[in-house]
Scaffold this motif. Structure first.
Motif, PDB file in Angstrom:
ATOM      1  N   GLN A  42       0.828  -1.209   0.000  1.00  0.00           N
ATOM      2  CA  GLN A  42       0.000   0.000   0.000  1.00  0.00           C
ATOM      3  C   GLN A  42       0.862   1.258   0.000  1.00  0.00           C
ATOM      4  O   GLN A  42       0.506   2.258  -0.624  1.00  0.00           O
ATOM      5  N   THR A  43       1.998   1.222   0.669  1.00  0.00           N
ATOM      6  CA  THR A  43       2.909   2.374   0.681  1.00  0.00           C
ATOM      7  C   THR A  43       3.410   2.663  -0.722  1.00  0.00           C
ATOM      8  O   THR A  43       3.365   3.816  -1.187  1.00  0.00           O
ATOM      9  N   LEU A  44       3.868   1.641  -1.412  1.00  0.00           N
ATOM     10  CA  LEU A  44       4.352   1.825  -2.782  1.00  0.00           C
ATOM     11  C   LEU A  44       3.218   2.294  -3.690  1.00  0.00           C
ATOM     12  O   LEU A  44       3.409   3.172  -4.531  1.00  0.00           O
ATOM     13  N   HIS A  45       2.039   1.748  -3.499  1.00  0.00           N
ATOM     14  CA  HIS A  45       0.882   2.161  -4.298  1.00  0.00           C
ATOM     15  C   HIS A  45       0.608   3.659  -4.109  1.00  0.00           C
ATOM     16  O   HIS A  45       0.329   4.376  -5.069  1.00  0.00           O
ATOM     17  N   GLU A  46       0.731   4.150  -2.873  1.00  0.00           N
ATOM     18  CA  GLU A  46       0.546   5.578  -2.607  1.00  0.00           C
ATOM     19  C   GLU A  46       1.632   6.412  -3.276  1.00  0.00           C
ATOM     20  O   GLU A  46       1.364   7.496  -3.790  1.00  0.00           O
ATOM     21  N   TRP A  47       2.875   5.911  -3.286  1.00  0.00           N
ATOM     22  CA  TRP A  47       3.960   6.627  -3.969  1.00  0.00           C
ATOM     23  C   TRP A  47       3.649   6.754  -5.457  1.00  0.00           C
ATOM     24  O   TRP A  47       3.878   7.802  -6.065  1.00  0.00           O
ATOM     25  N   VAL A  48       3.141   5.672  -6.052  1.00  0.00           N
ATOM     26  CA  VAL A  48       2.819   5.674  -7.483  1.00  0.00           C
ATOM     27  C   VAL A  48       1.717   6.687  -7.766  1.00  0.00           C
ATOM     28  O   VAL A  48       1.814   7.482  -8.704  1.00  0.00           O
ATOM     29  N   LYS A  49       0.674   6.683  -6.952  1.00  0.00           N
ATOM     30  CA  LYS A  49      -0.423   7.633  -7.163  1.00  0.00           C
ATOM     31  C   LYS A  49       0.069   9.070  -7.044  1.00  0.00           C
ATOM     32  O   LYS A  49      -0.301   9.928  -7.844  1.00  0.00           O
ATOM     33  N   LYS A  50       0.937   9.345  -6.063  1.00  0.00           N
ATOM     34  CA  LYS A  50       1.476  10.690  -5.877  1.00  0.00           C
ATOM     35  C   LYS A  50       2.336  11.094  -7.081  1.00  0.00           C
ATOM     36  O   LYS A  50       2.274  12.233  -7.543  1.00  0.00           O
ATOM     37  N   ALA A  51       3.112  10.163  -7.605  1.00  0.00           N
ATOM     38  CA  ALA A  51       3.935  10.455  -8.785  1.00  0.00           C
ATOM     39  C   ALA A  51       3.049  10.779  -9.982  1.00  0.00           C
ATOM     40  O   ALA A  51       3.382  11.660 -10.785  1.00  0.00           O
ATOM     41  N   GLU A  52       1.929  10.086 -10.114  1.00  0.00           N
ATOM     42  CA  GLU A  52       1.003  10.368 -11.215  1.00  0.00           C
ATOM     43  C   GLU A  52       0.380  11.750 -11.064  1.00  0.00           C
ATOM     44  O   GLU A  52       0.223  12.478 -12.046  1.00  0.00           O
ATOM     45  N   VAL A  53       0.047  12.148  -9.849  1.00  0.00           N
ATOM     46  CA  VAL A  53      -0.483  13.495  -9.609  1.00  0.00           C
ATOM     47  C   VAL A  53       0.574  14.532  -9.970  1.00  0.00           C
ATOM     48  O   VAL A  53       0.292  15.513 -10.669  1.00  0.00           O
ATOM     49  N   ASP A  54       1.799  14.311  -9.509  1.00  0.00           N
ATOM     50  CA  ASP A  54       2.885  15.260  -9.777  1.00  0.00           C
ATOM     51  C   ASP A  54       3.176  15.393 -11.270  1.00  0.00           C
ATOM     52  O   ASP A  54       3.574  16.457 -11.733  1.00  0.00           O
ATOM     53  N   ALA A  55       2.977  14.306 -12.030  1.00  0.00           N
ATOM     54  CA  ALA A  55       3.229  14.330 -13.471  1.00  0.00           C
ATOM     55  C   ALA A  55       2.030  14.870 -14.258  1.00  0.00           C
ATOM     56  O   ALA A  55       2.117  15.028 -15.474  1.00  0.00           O
ATOM     57  N   GLY A  56       0.920  15.121 -13.572  1.00  0.00           N
ATOM     58  CA  GLY A  56      -0.254  15.642 -14.250  1.00  0.00           C
ATOM     59  C   GLY A  56      -1.146  14.571 -14.847  1.00  0.00           C
ATOM     60  O   GLY A  56      -2.113  14.879 -15.541  1.00  0.00           O
ATOM     61  N   GLY A  57      -0.863  13.311 -14.570  1.00  0.00           N
ATOM     62  CA  GLY A  57      -1.648  12.227 -15.142  1.00  0.00           C
ATOM     63  C   GLY A  57      -2.816  11.789 -14.273  1.00  0.00           C
ATOM     64  O   GLY A  57      -3.573  10.902 -14.645  1.00  0.00           O
TER      65      GLY A  57
END
Length: 64
Positions: A42-57
């Motif tokens: 779940q921690t890694l999943h949250e990192w991925v979601k945050k990276a997608e937000v930061d990239a505008g996706g």
């Protein structure tokens, strides 16, 4: 209020996120990669979601 610490270097987090995004099956990649780096899936999943937000996706408030 609980205090959390970032025990993973930013480079580890970024590489793990890239590996998940490059993989075909997202959850399978999250589970596999999180086990290898020693964090909860779940921690890694949250990192991925945050990276997608930061990239505008993904909708959300970017880090900066």
């Amino acid at each position: 209020m609980s205090k959390t610490t970032n025990k993973y270097a930013p480079e580890v987090r970024e590489r793990a996120v890239r590996m998940v995004l490059d993989h075909g099956s997202r959850w399978a990649a999250v589970v596999s990669i999180s086990a290898k780096i020693g964090c909860a899936a779940q921690t890694l999943h949250e990192w991925v979601k945050k990276a997608e937000v930061d990239a505008g996706g993904r909708a959300g408030v970017p880090t900066e």
